[in-house]
Design an enzyme around this catalytic site. Structure first.
Site, PDB file in Angstrom:
ATOM      1  N   ASN A  34       0.836  -1.196   0.000  1.00 34.37           N
ATOM      2  CA  ASN A  34       0.000   0.000   0.000  1.00 34.37           C
ATOM      3  C   ASN A  34       0.874   1.250   0.000  1.00 34.37           C
ATOM      4  O   ASN A  34       2.093   1.159   0.070  1.00 34.37           O
ATOM      5  CB  ASN A  34      -0.974  -0.017   1.190  1.00 34.37           C
ATOM      6  N   ARG A  35       0.246   2.401  -0.094  1.00 33.79           N
ATOM      7  CA  ARG A  35       0.967   3.651  -0.323  1.00 33.79           C
ATOM      8  C   ARG A  35       1.420   4.352   0.951  1.00 33.79           C
ATOM      9  O   ARG A  35       1.850   5.501   0.899  1.00 33.79           O
ATOM     10  CB  ARG A  35       0.094   4.604  -1.148  1.00 33.79           C
TER      11      ARG A  35
END
Ligand code: CTP
Ligand code: CA
Length: 236
Positions: A34-35
Protein backbone atom coordinates in the site's frame (compact mmCIF):
# COMPACT_ATOMS: atom_id res chain seq x y z
CA UNK A 1 14.23 30.28 26.25
CA UNK A 2 11.93 28.25 28.52
CA UNK A 3 11.42 24.68 27.45
CA UNK A 4 7.97 23.80 26.18
CA UNK A 5 5.88 21.60 28.44
CA UNK A 6 6.13 18.94 25.73
CA UNK A 7 9.63 18.09 26.92
CA UNK A 8 8.38 16.02 29.84
CA UNK A 9 4.66 15.35 29.61
CA UNK A 10 5.23 11.66 28.79
CA UNK A 11 8.18 11.21 31.14
CA UNK A 12 8.24 7.67 32.51
CA UNK A 13 5.69 6.38 29.98
CA UNK A 14 6.30 3.56 27.55
CA UNK A 15 4.81 4.13 24.09
CA UNK A 16 4.64 1.70 21.17
CA UNK A 17 4.02 3.21 17.74
CA UNK A 18 3.39 1.18 14.58
CA UNK A 19 4.14 2.91 11.28
CA UNK A 20 4.45 2.27 7.57
CA UNK A 21 2.77 -0.29 5.36
CA UNK A 22 2.72 -4.06 5.41
CA UNK A 23 3.66 -6.19 2.41
CA UNK A 24 1.98 -9.50 1.73
CA UNK A 25 4.15 -11.75 -0.41
CA UNK A 26 2.83 -13.58 -3.44
CA UNK A 27 6.05 -15.21 -4.57
CA UNK A 28 9.76 -14.50 -3.93
CA UNK A 29 9.69 -11.31 -6.00
CA UNK A 30 6.15 -9.92 -5.64
CA UNK A 31 3.86 -8.60 -2.94
CA UNK A 32 0.62 -6.77 -2.27
CA UNK A 33 1.42 -3.44 -0.64
CA UNK A 34 0.00 0.00 0.00
CA UNK A 35 0.97 3.65 -0.32
CA UNK A 36 1.75 4.39 3.33
CA UNK A 37 4.93 6.49 3.60
CA UNK A 38 5.31 6.03 7.35
CA UNK A 39 5.81 9.81 7.77
CA UNK A 40 2.95 10.41 10.21
CA UNK A 41 3.84 7.41 12.37
CA UNK A 42 7.51 8.39 12.48
CA UNK A 43 6.55 11.97 13.40
CA UNK A 44 4.44 10.57 16.27
CA UNK A 45 7.30 8.39 17.50
CA UNK A 46 9.58 11.44 17.44
CA UNK A 47 7.04 13.64 19.26
CA UNK A 48 6.52 10.98 21.93
CA UNK A 49 10.28 10.74 22.42
CA UNK A 50 10.63 14.53 22.66
CA UNK A 51 7.86 14.43 25.29
CA UNK A 52 10.06 12.13 27.37
CA UNK A 53 8.54 8.72 26.58
CA UNK A 54 10.42 5.47 26.12
CA UNK A 55 9.42 4.72 22.51
CA UNK A 56 9.43 1.53 20.45
CA UNK A 57 8.68 1.90 16.75
CA UNK A 58 7.30 -1.21 15.10
CA UNK A 59 8.22 -0.31 11.55
CA UNK A 60 6.68 -1.65 8.39
CA UNK A 61 7.82 -0.46 4.98
CA UNK A 62 8.50 3.27 5.07
CA UNK A 63 9.89 5.99 2.81
CA UNK A 64 11.50 7.82 5.72
CA UNK A 65 14.21 7.02 8.24
CA UNK A 66 13.11 6.23 11.77
CA UNK A 67 14.04 8.83 14.41
CA UNK A 68 17.33 8.31 16.21
CA UNK A 69 17.10 7.04 19.77
CA UNK A 70 13.91 5.03 19.49
CA UNK A 71 13.98 1.26 19.59
CA UNK A 72 13.12 -0.17 16.16
CA UNK A 73 11.48 -3.47 15.44
CA UNK A 74 11.10 -4.09 11.72
CA UNK A 75 8.26 -6.16 10.29
CA UNK A 76 6.95 -6.88 6.82
CA UNK A 77 3.61 -8.70 6.89
CA UNK A 78 0.45 -8.11 8.92
CA UNK A 79 1.00 -11.41 10.74
CA UNK A 80 4.53 -10.33 11.72
CA UNK A 81 3.11 -6.99 12.85
CA UNK A 82 0.56 -8.76 15.04
CA UNK A 83 3.24 -10.89 16.70
CA UNK A 84 5.50 -7.86 17.25
CA UNK A 85 2.70 -5.73 18.71
CA UNK A 86 1.61 -8.41 21.19
CA UNK A 87 5.23 -8.86 22.32
CA UNK A 88 6.04 -5.15 22.52
CA UNK A 89 2.90 -3.93 24.35
CA UNK A 90 3.84 -5.78 27.54
CA UNK A 91 4.18 -3.10 30.25
CA UNK A 92 3.34 -0.39 27.74
CA UNK A 93 1.17 2.62 28.61
CA UNK A 94 0.14 3.70 25.12
CA UNK A 95 -0.21 1.89 21.78
CA UNK A 96 -0.55 4.04 18.66
CA UNK A 97 -1.51 2.00 15.57
CA UNK A 98 -0.50 4.29 12.72
CA UNK A 99 0.56 1.40 10.46
CA UNK A 100 -1.36 0.73 7.25
CA UNK A 101 -2.19 -2.95 7.64
CA UNK A 102 -3.21 -5.01 4.62
CA UNK A 103 -6.74 -6.27 5.20
CA UNK A 104 -6.10 -9.30 2.97
CA UNK A 105 -3.14 -11.42 1.94
CA UNK A 106 -2.66 -13.94 -0.85
CA UNK A 107 -4.05 -17.31 0.25
CA UNK A 108 -1.01 -19.07 -1.21
CA UNK A 109 2.64 -18.15 -1.18
CA UNK A 110 4.36 -19.61 -4.25
CA UNK A 111 7.89 -20.79 -3.44
CA UNK A 112 8.97 -20.14 -7.01
CA UNK A 113 8.36 -17.08 -9.14
CA UNK A 114 5.00 -17.27 -10.90
CA UNK A 115 5.68 -17.63 -14.64
CA UNK A 116 3.51 -16.76 -17.59
CA UNK A 117 3.16 -19.55 -20.08
CA UNK A 118 3.65 -18.73 -23.76
CA UNK A 119 0.51 -19.33 -25.73
CA UNK A 120 -1.73 -19.50 -22.63
CA UNK A 121 -4.16 -16.55 -22.80
CA UNK A 122 -5.33 -17.06 -19.19
CA UNK A 123 -4.14 -14.78 -16.39
CA UNK A 124 -3.89 -16.26 -12.91
CA UNK A 125 -6.51 -15.32 -10.31
CA UNK A 126 -5.09 -14.42 -6.91
CA UNK A 127 -7.15 -15.74 -4.06
CA UNK A 128 -7.04 -13.65 -0.89
CA UNK A 129 -7.70 -14.44 2.76
CA UNK A 130 -8.39 -12.02 5.60
CA UNK A 131 -5.60 -10.82 7.84
CA UNK A 132 -6.16 -10.59 11.60
CA UNK A 133 -7.46 -7.23 12.86
CA UNK A 134 -4.59 -6.34 15.18
CA UNK A 135 -6.16 -3.27 16.75
CA UNK A 136 -9.36 -5.13 17.51
CA UNK A 137 -7.53 -8.13 18.96
CA UNK A 138 -5.44 -5.85 21.22
CA UNK A 139 -8.60 -4.16 22.50
CA UNK A 140 -10.13 -7.61 23.16
CA UNK A 141 -7.00 -8.78 24.95
CA UNK A 142 -7.16 -5.72 27.22
CA UNK A 143 -10.84 -6.41 27.96
CA UNK A 144 -10.06 -10.04 28.80
CA UNK A 145 -7.04 -8.92 30.84
CA UNK A 146 -4.69 -11.25 28.96
CA UNK A 147 -2.38 -8.24 28.52
CA UNK A 148 -1.47 -5.81 31.29
CA UNK A 149 -1.36 -2.01 31.34
CA UNK A 150 -2.25 -0.24 28.06
CA UNK A 151 -4.04 2.80 29.42
CA UNK A 152 -4.61 4.16 25.95
CA UNK A 153 -5.06 2.46 22.57
CA UNK A 154 -5.06 4.80 19.59
CA UNK A 155 -6.23 3.81 16.11
CA UNK A 156 -5.98 5.57 12.78
CA UNK A 157 -8.45 5.69 9.94
CA UNK A 158 -8.04 7.10 6.47
CA UNK A 159 -11.54 7.74 5.19
CA UNK A 160 -13.22 9.13 2.13
CA UNK A 161 -16.90 10.03 2.19
CA UNK A 162 -19.19 8.17 -0.19
CA UNK A 163 -21.90 10.74 -0.93
CA UNK A 164 -24.19 9.48 1.84
CA UNK A 165 -21.79 9.20 4.75
CA UNK A 166 -19.11 11.75 5.67
CA UNK A 167 -15.55 10.73 6.60
CA UNK A 168 -16.30 11.72 10.22
CA UNK A 169 -19.42 9.54 10.34
CA UNK A 170 -17.39 6.61 9.03
CA UNK A 171 -14.83 7.45 11.72
CA UNK A 172 -17.41 7.43 14.53
CA UNK A 173 -18.66 4.02 13.38
CA UNK A 174 -15.09 2.70 13.19
CA UNK A 175 -14.27 3.99 16.70
CA UNK A 176 -17.19 1.96 18.06
CA UNK A 177 -16.40 -1.10 15.98
CA UNK A 178 -12.73 -1.17 16.97
CA UNK A 179 -13.29 -0.32 20.63
CA UNK A 180 -10.12 1.78 20.86
CA UNK A 181 -9.91 4.90 23.06
CA UNK A 182 -8.93 7.45 20.41
CA UNK A 183 -9.30 7.33 16.64
CA UNK A 184 -7.31 9.71 14.45
CA UNK A 185 -9.42 10.25 11.33
CA UNK A 186 -7.69 11.40 8.22
CA UNK A 187 -9.74 12.51 5.25
CA UNK A 188 -8.00 11.14 2.18
CA UNK A 189 -8.36 12.14 -1.42
CA UNK A 190 -6.07 12.33 -4.40
CA UNK A 191 -3.97 15.11 -2.84
CA UNK A 192 -4.48 14.53 0.88
CA UNK A 193 -2.75 12.17 3.25
CA UNK A 194 -0.42 9.81 1.43
CA UNK A 195 3.22 10.75 1.12
CA UNK A 196 2.64 14.44 1.78
CA UNK A 197 4.38 16.43 4.52
CA UNK A 198 1.18 18.02 5.82
CA UNK A 199 -1.88 16.47 7.33
CA UNK A 200 -5.30 17.38 8.65
CA UNK A 201 -7.01 15.09 11.14
CA UNK A 202 -9.96 14.89 13.52
CA UNK A 203 -9.33 12.96 16.72
CA UNK A 204 -12.38 11.14 18.06
CA UNK A 205 -12.60 9.83 21.62
CA UNK A 206 -14.67 7.02 23.12
CA UNK A 207 -14.84 8.98 26.39
CA UNK A 208 -16.18 12.31 25.16
CA UNK A 209 -18.06 13.62 22.14
CA UNK A 210 -15.52 16.46 21.82
CA UNK A 211 -13.57 16.26 18.57
CA UNK A 212 -10.04 17.62 18.46
CA UNK A 213 -8.97 18.98 15.08
CA UNK A 214 -5.29 19.18 14.22
CA UNK A 215 -3.58 20.31 11.07
CA UNK A 216 -0.25 21.49 9.78
CA UNK A 217 2.96 19.59 9.22
CA UNK A 218 2.95 15.93 10.21
CA UNK A 219 5.17 17.00 13.16
CA UNK A 220 2.51 19.57 14.22
CA UNK A 221 -0.21 16.91 14.03
CA UNK A 222 1.98 14.48 15.97
CA UNK A 223 2.54 17.06 18.73
CA UNK A 224 -1.21 17.74 19.00
CA UNK A 225 -1.88 14.03 19.32
CA UNK A 226 0.84 13.57 21.95
CA UNK A 227 -0.53 16.53 23.94
CA UNK A 228 -4.03 15.01 23.87
CA UNK A 229 -2.66 11.61 24.90
CA UNK A 230 -0.80 13.19 27.84
CA UNK A 231 -4.00 14.96 28.97
CA UNK A 232 -5.96 11.73 28.62
CA UNK A 233 -3.42 9.76 30.72
CA UNK A 234 -3.67 12.36 33.50
CA UNK A 235 -7.43 11.90 33.63
CA UNK A 236 -7.20 8.09 33.84
N1 CTP B 1 -5.74 -2.22 11.63
C1 CTP B 1 -5.26 -3.35 12.27
N2 CTP B 1 -5.33 -4.57 11.66
C2 CTP B 1 -5.87 -4.70 10.43
C3 CTP B 1 -6.39 -3.55 9.76
C4 CTP B 1 -6.30 -2.33 10.41
O1 CTP B 1 -4.77 -3.24 13.39
N3 CTP B 1 -5.93 -5.90 9.86
C5 CTP B 1 -5.68 -0.94 12.34
C6 CTP B 1 -4.93 0.17 11.60
O2 CTP B 1 -3.57 0.21 11.97
C7 CTP B 1 -5.68 1.41 12.06
C8 CTP B 1 -7.09 0.92 12.34
O3 CTP B 1 -7.00 -0.49 12.49
O4 CTP B 1 -5.16 1.91 13.27
C9 CTP B 1 -8.09 1.23 11.28
O5 CTP B 1 -7.66 0.72 10.06
P1 CTP B 1 -8.64 0.77 8.82
O6 CTP B 1 -7.99 0.12 7.66
O7 CTP B 1 -9.14 2.18 8.68
O8 CTP B 1 -9.86 -0.12 9.39
P2 CTP B 1 -10.56 -1.41 8.83
O9 CTP B 1 -11.27 -2.02 10.00
O10 CTP B 1 -9.60 -2.28 8.11
O11 CTP B 1 -11.68 -0.82 7.88
P3 CTP B 1 -11.69 -0.52 6.29
O12 CTP B 1 -12.62 -1.53 5.72
O13 CTP B 1 -12.22 0.89 6.22
O14 CTP B 1 -10.29 -0.65 5.76
CA1 CA C 1 -8.32 -1.60 6.33
Amino acid sequence: APKSSASNELQGKKVVVTAGGTREPLDPVRYLGNRSSGKQGVAIARAAQVAGADVTLVAGHMEVDPPAGVEIRSISTAQELQKAVFEEVIDTDVLIMAAAVADFRPAQYEDFKIKKTDGDPQAPVIELVKNPDILKSIVEAREQKTISALDLIVGFAAETGDGHTSPLEFGQAKLKRKGCDLLVVNEVGSTKGFGTDTNEVSILSSMTSNIVHAQGSKDDVAQSLIRLIAQQLKQN
